[in-house]
Structure formats: structure tokens, C-alpha cells
Design a protein around this motif. Structure first.
Motif, PDB file in Angstrom:
ATOM      1  N   PRO A 225       0.788  -1.227   0.000  1.00 20.63           N
ATOM      2  CA  PRO A 225       0.000   0.000   0.000  1.00 20.63           C
ATOM      3  C   PRO A 225       0.827   1.287   0.000  1.00 20.63           C
ATOM      4  N   ASP A 303      -2.094  -5.725  -3.556  1.00 24.32           N
ATOM      5  CA  ASP A 303      -1.975  -7.117  -3.991  1.00 24.32           C
ATOM      6  C   ASP A 303      -2.472  -7.211  -5.438  1.00 24.32           C
ATOM      7  N   ILE A 306      -6.104  -8.463  -5.972  1.00 30.52           N
ATOM      8  CA  ILE A 306      -7.260  -7.822  -5.338  1.00 30.52           C
ATOM      9  C   ILE A 306      -7.506  -6.497  -6.053  1.00 30.52           C
ATOM     10  N   THR A 331      -2.547  -5.859   0.788  1.00 24.19           N
ATOM     11  CA  THR A 331      -3.600  -5.106   0.130  1.00 24.19           C
ATOM     12  C   THR A 331      -3.981  -3.881   0.964  1.00 24.19           C
ATOM     13  N   ALA A 332      -4.558  -2.883   0.284  1.00 26.28           N
ATOM     14  CA  ALA A 332      -4.873  -1.614   0.958  1.00 26.28           C
ATOM     15  C   ALA A 332      -5.711  -1.837   2.223  1.00 26.28           C
ATOM     16  N   GLY A 412      -2.943   5.549   2.898  1.00 31.62           N
ATOM     17  CA  GLY A 412      -2.632   4.741   4.074  1.00 31.62           C
ATOM     18  C   GLY A 412      -1.223   4.177   4.068  1.00 31.62           C
ATOM     19  N   THR A 440      -7.697   6.653  -1.650  1.00 30.25           N
ATOM     20  CA  THR A 440      -8.393   6.610  -0.356  1.00 30.25           C
ATOM     21  C   THR A 440      -9.195   5.319  -0.239  1.00 30.25           C
TER      22      THR A 440
HETATM   23  N1  SAH Z   1      -4.555  -3.995  -5.819  1.00 32.49           N
HETATM   24  C1  SAH Z   1      -4.776  -2.899  -4.899  1.00 32.49           C
HETATM   25  C2  SAH Z   1      -6.070  -2.200  -5.115  1.00 32.49           C
HETATM   26  C3  SAH Z   1      -6.210  -1.538  -6.450  1.00 32.49           C
HETATM   27  S1  SAH Z   1      -7.725  -0.658  -6.628  1.00 32.49           S
HETATM   28  C4  SAH Z   1      -4.678  -3.436  -3.462  1.00 32.49           C
HETATM   29  O1  SAH Z   1      -4.664  -4.649  -3.242  1.00 32.49           O
HETATM   30  O2  SAH Z   1      -4.607  -2.608  -2.549  1.00 32.49           O
HETATM   31  C5  SAH Z   1      -7.237   0.948  -6.177  1.00 32.49           C
HETATM   32  C6  SAH Z   1      -7.839   1.354  -4.842  1.00 32.49           C
HETATM   33  O3  SAH Z   1      -7.088   0.786  -3.783  1.00 32.49           O
HETATM   34  C7  SAH Z   1      -7.787   2.835  -4.560  1.00 32.49           C
HETATM   35  O4  SAH Z   1      -8.845   3.498  -5.198  1.00 32.49           O
HETATM   36  C8  SAH Z   1      -7.948   2.843  -3.074  1.00 32.49           C
HETATM   37  O5  SAH Z   1      -9.281   2.666  -2.701  1.00 32.49           O
HETATM   38  C9  SAH Z   1      -7.192   1.603  -2.643  1.00 32.49           C
HETATM   39  N2  SAH Z   1      -5.843   1.915  -2.160  1.00 32.49           N
HETATM   40  C10 SAH Z   1      -4.697   1.406  -2.614  1.00 32.49           C
HETATM   41  N3  SAH Z   1      -3.649   1.845  -1.890  1.00 32.49           N
HETATM   42  C11 SAH Z   1      -4.151   2.644  -0.939  1.00 32.49           C
HETATM   43  C12 SAH Z   1      -3.581   3.413   0.115  1.00 32.49           C
HETATM   44  N4  SAH Z   1      -2.264   3.428   0.347  1.00 32.49           N
HETATM   45  N5  SAH Z   1      -4.404   4.141   0.904  1.00 32.49           N
HETATM   46  C13 SAH Z   1      -5.734   4.128   0.691  1.00 32.49           C
HETATM   47  N6  SAH Z   1      -6.323   3.423  -0.291  1.00 32.49           N
HETATM   48  C14 SAH Z   1      -5.554   2.694  -1.098  1.00 32.49           C
END
Ligand code: SAH
Length: 468
Positions: A225, A303, A306, A331-332, A412, A440
Motif C-alpha cells: 500500500p 496485492d 485484489i 492489500t490496501a 494509508g 483513499t
Molecule cells: N490492488 C490494490 C487495489 C487496487 S484498486 C490493493 O490490493 O490494494 C485501487 C484502490 O485501492 C484505490 O482506489 C484505493 O481505494 C485503494 N488503495 C490502494 N492503496 C491505498 C492506500 N495506500 N491508501 C488508501 N487506499 C488505497
């Protein structure tokens, strides 16, 4: 250098260990794993040690140590917690010209047992000459992460090819070049990943001039993330050996900075005012680069499996029979919830958690709202900022309590992390006048209330240079 590092072949050799408890047991385990015959002497020997030495050619002598115990040994370990006994053992050993290690008393003995990282046949040994054993151990922990567990397999395999390589390359430089290429390439990767048969095949092919290895490989890697410390060891390793990197908007700059310096970096993501490659073109580009024989890193945020379209990207590769590996990332939902102090499940709050896409299409979101209305679950919405008002409204319409806590986490796990909290009814107002930077994540559920107690992460945002 106070001590010369040296690896001893102790197979079948006698080693005297004076002491019968935990410290002695630790040393005995190591000695036995190196094939030594151990002679343990102590008036009182603990059951674990007796059990451990039950089989094999070892001796357990239940009495106080006497200097005759040193007859026909190669090495002596003083492992009691009695300073005078250790001192006596040490001076007897020195009189007999034997090497002696005194546990917790390096200056009394003349041999040190190092901290080790065991990837047999590869072994890394570390010592601080007895001055800072805890520091040596800390360093070992760091190195543990840098030496993948498959290193042993790789070394075994290299051993198998050693003679053949010697025969084929008479010149030592050619040999070295061959090994550097093989140990940094797909054969090594296959061995580290556990596929020895494939590794062996590639090594054999590399040796055989006529069958040049032309096909590259794709690594689909989760970059996590944002906080680079959350990368996996495997991700980092592949990032450092890729020839070309395809990355997108979501991968944090701190993570990108860890890719190999001379890799070609190709930006394929979406960002305002910047052209993005359509998904199909990304899939094709991965295949094309790999066919040119390059090691291609497809680096994704979080990830890859995801909400990452990772599945689509590798489908094209399967169709073209291009080898690939997938490395999961944090993942986030996992990263943001940990760094915001919001456990996603909790016995008193939520028995399940759902990862949901909050992507707006034509002003609405097509989801099974009814399934998400029951209160004992946590919902995590990815890509949901624009859809936030719709999400809150639909959940309330379908029966989720309007005072259900909601958190919005911006960037995050990074030093720009910000968290706003409210309820399904208030959160839209809470952020109305805020300047929110992507990405976000939205977390819905009563677990959000735990943040008040569990919030631990205090980001230190860098001052924005544009603001002077
Ligand atoms: N494959 C990624 C998700 C991709 S979709 C995973 O597993 O995290 C993209 C979305 O992920 C963004 O719109 C947001 O909602 C979320 N996201 C990814 N990184 C983030 C972070 N550091 N802080 C907050 N939301 C995050």
C-alpha cells in the motif's frame, strides 16, 4: 581482526561439552547438526538433553568434569553457568592446545561460536568478537531476510553443475561470467521458487550453447500500500533483478525507488493529464518484452489479485506460454486498517469482512446492498471516494444503522496518511471542505470505533516544497 572465521568439518569428531542444561543443549544441537560426536559431562543433565542424545554415537557422563574428559577430543565447549568450572575447563583445554569456546565468556576461551544463518550448504556466520552478541544477533535477523530460504537448494544445484561447467569453460573468467549470469537469472529464480526440475533444465540449457535461453519471464508483484517496509522479501528480490519495470499510479514512489537502478521504467498507469495505456496494450506489452528475453516486472499497488486486474494480465501470458510468477502484496484494506488502528474483525464487532469495489459507473454502483446491510460485518470499499455519498445512502436505505462508524483513509501507511471518521450519516459532511488526495479507502463498521484506543501510527508528513 581478533578472530579468524573458519568452518570446521566435525563429522565423526569428538567434542566435549561441559554442562548439562539449556545453554549446553543449544550448543549440542548445533554440534550434532554438523555431525559431531558429543561427550556431555555434568553432574546433573536435563531430560531434554538426555532425550536429544539418546540415539547415535554420543556419550552422557553424569559426574563433575575432570581433565581426562578431554582425551581424544577436537574441540571443547564450556557451557555451565559456573564461572570457576568454565575457567578450569578453559585453562585445561589451553594447556592441551585445544580450542575452547566458553559460553558467555569469549575472553576466557579462544574460539567463538558465531550467530549463523543456515541455508545449508550456504551458511553465513557472524561474530562481534564477543563484544556485542546482541548486536550480532540483530544483524543476523536483518540478513535472514536478505538470504532467501531457497538459497540452499540453489547452492546444491550449482554444486551438481560445477564439474560440467569447469569442463566446458577452461578460462576462469568465462566460468565466473557463466555463473553470474545463471545465478542472477531465471534458473536461480526457479530454484529459489522451489522448482528444482525447471531450474536444472534451464541450467542445462544455458550450458548447452545450441539451446540459448531466449524467453524472458514476467513477475507480477504486489508492491503493497505504500510503506516500502511492507514489501515482501521476494518482491524486493525480483524488483532488484528485473530488466524492465511496468508500474502504475498506485505504486508509491518510495517503493519504485527500490527497483534496480538500471532497469527501464515504463509508466503505464492512469494519472490526470497523463496518458494511460489501455489494459489490453499492457497485457500485450508484457508478452512482447518477455519474448525479447527480458525479465519483466509488473509492479502493482497492494496485492495484484485484489482489484488489480492481475488475473487478466497473466491470462495473456498463459495463452502465449510465457513463464510468470505472482507475488502477493499487502492489500490496501490490510495496510490501511493496521496503520489506522482499525482491526477489520473483532469478536465483539465483526465476524466477517468484505472487500468491495466502490467504483461509480454512470452515477451509481451496482452491488448487492442487502447483503451488506447486516451489522456484524466490516465493509471495505476500494475506489470509493467519488461514490461515498451513494455508498452511505444505499447502506442506510437497506437497513444499516445510520450511526454506523465510517473511516476514510487517505494514502494509508505512508507519511501522508490522514484518517477522517464519522458515521454513514455524517462522513460526507466531515470531508466536505477537505482537500483529499488519492488513493483513499473507506472502512464501514463498528470496528472503526476501536481506532480511538488503538491508533498508534503517527505519520510525519514532509513539508510541501511548493508551499515554501
Ligand atoms: N490492488 C490494490 C487495489 C487496487 S484498486 C490493493 O490490493 O490494494 C485501487 C484502490 O485501492 C484505490 O482506489 C484505493 O481505494 C485503494 N488503495 C490502494 N492503496 C491505498 C492506500 N495506500 N491508501 C488508501 N487506499 C488505497
Amino acid at each position: 581482526m581478533d578472530y579468524l572465521p573458519l568452518f570446521l568439518d566435525l563429522k565423526g569428531q569428538n567434542v566435549l561439552v561441559v554442562g548439562g542444561h539449556d545453554i549446553a543443549l543449544r550448543k549440542v544441537r548445533l554440534l550434532v547438526s554438523a555431525g559431531a560426536s558429543v561427550r556431555v559431562v555434568a553432574p546433573d543433565i536435563c531430560d531434554d538433553l538426555i532425550d536429544f542424545l539418546r540415539d547415535g554415537s554420543h556419550q552422557l557422563i553424569h559426574r563433575a568434569y575432570t581433565s581426562a574428559d578431554m582425551n581424544d577430543v577436537k574441540l571443547v565447549i564450556a557451557a555451565t553457568d559456573l564461572a570457576d568450572v568454565n575457567g578450569e575447563v578453559s585453562s585445561d583445554a589451553k594447556t592441551r592446545n585445544l580450542f575452547v569456546n566458553v559460553v558467555d565468556g569469549a575472553d576466557q576461551g579462544n574460539a567463538i561460536m558465531p550467530a549463523i544463518i543456515d541455508r545449508s550448504p550456504v551458511v553465513v556466520a557472524l561474530s562481534s568478537a564477543g563484544k556485542a552478541p546482541v548486536l550480532a544477533r540483530l544483524l543476523r535477523t536483518r540478513l535472514e531476510g536478505m538470504v532467501p530460504h531457497g538459497y540452499g537448494r540453489l547452492a546444491e544445484l550449482s554444486g551438481k553443475f560445477r564439474d560440467k561447467v569447469k569442463a566446458q569453460f577452461k578460462n576462469i573468467n568465462d566460468r565466473r561470467y557463466f555463473w553470474e549470469k545463471v545465478l542472477g537469472g531465471p534458473a536461480a529464480e526457479a530454484a529459489l521458487g522451489g522448482n528444482i526440475a525447471k531450474a536444472e533444465q534451464i541450467m542445462a540449457d544455458e550450458l548447452d550453447n545450441h539451446k540459448e535461453q531466449t524467453l524472458g519471464e514476467v513477475y507480477l508483484v504486489g508492491g503493497g500500500p505504500g510503506d516500502p517496509d511492507l514489501l515482501t522479501f521476494k518482491a524486493l528480490r525480483l524488483m532488484q533483478q528485473a530488466d524492465v519495470v511496468l508500474y502504475d499510479r498506485l505504486v508509491s514512489p518510495d517503493v519504485i525507488a527500490l527497483c534496480r537502478r538500471d532497469a527501464d521504467m515504463i509508466y503505464v498507469g492512469k494519472r490526470r493529464n497523463r496518458h494511460a495505456l489501455p489494459q489490453d496494450d499492457i497485457n500485450q506489452l508484457l508478452a512482447k518484452l518477455a519474448k525479447e528475453g527480458r525479465r519483466v516486472l509488473r509492479l502493482k499497488g497492494g496485492d495484484p489479485f485484489i482489484f488489480g486486474r492481475g488475473g487478466e494480465e497473466i491470462e495473456t501470458l498463459t495463452a502465449e506460454q510465457i513463464p510468470f510468477q505472482v507475488v502477493p502484496g499487502i492489500t490496501a484494506a490490510s495496510g490501511c486498517s493496521s496503520y489506522a488502528g482499525i482491526p477489520l474483525t473483532h469478536r465483539d464487532h465483526a465476524q466477517s469482512v468484505r472487500f468491495v469495489t466502490g467504483h461509480l459507473k454512470d452515477g451509481s454502483i451496482d452491488l448487492h446492498w442487502q447483503d451488506m446491510a447486516s451489522g456484524n460485518q466490516t465493509l471495505v470499499f476500494y475506489m470509493g471516494l467519488l461514490g461515498l455519498p451513494v455508498i452511505c445512502q444505499r447502506l442506510i436505505d437497506h437497513g444499516r444503522l445510520s450511526n454506523t462508524p465510517v473511516a476514510l483513509v487517505q494514502q494509508g501507511t505512508t507519511q501522508n496518511q490522514k484518517v477522517w471518521s464519522g458515521t454513514l450519516e455524517t462522513i460526507v459532511d466531515v470531508i466536505k471542505n477537505e482537500e483529499i488526495k488519492p488513493p483513499t479507502l473507506i472502512i464501514v463498521g463498528s470496528v472503526v470505533s476501536l481506532r480511538e484506543k488503538l491508533n498508534w501510527f503517527q505519520p510525519q508528513p514532509e513539508p510541501n516544497p511548493e508551499q515554501g
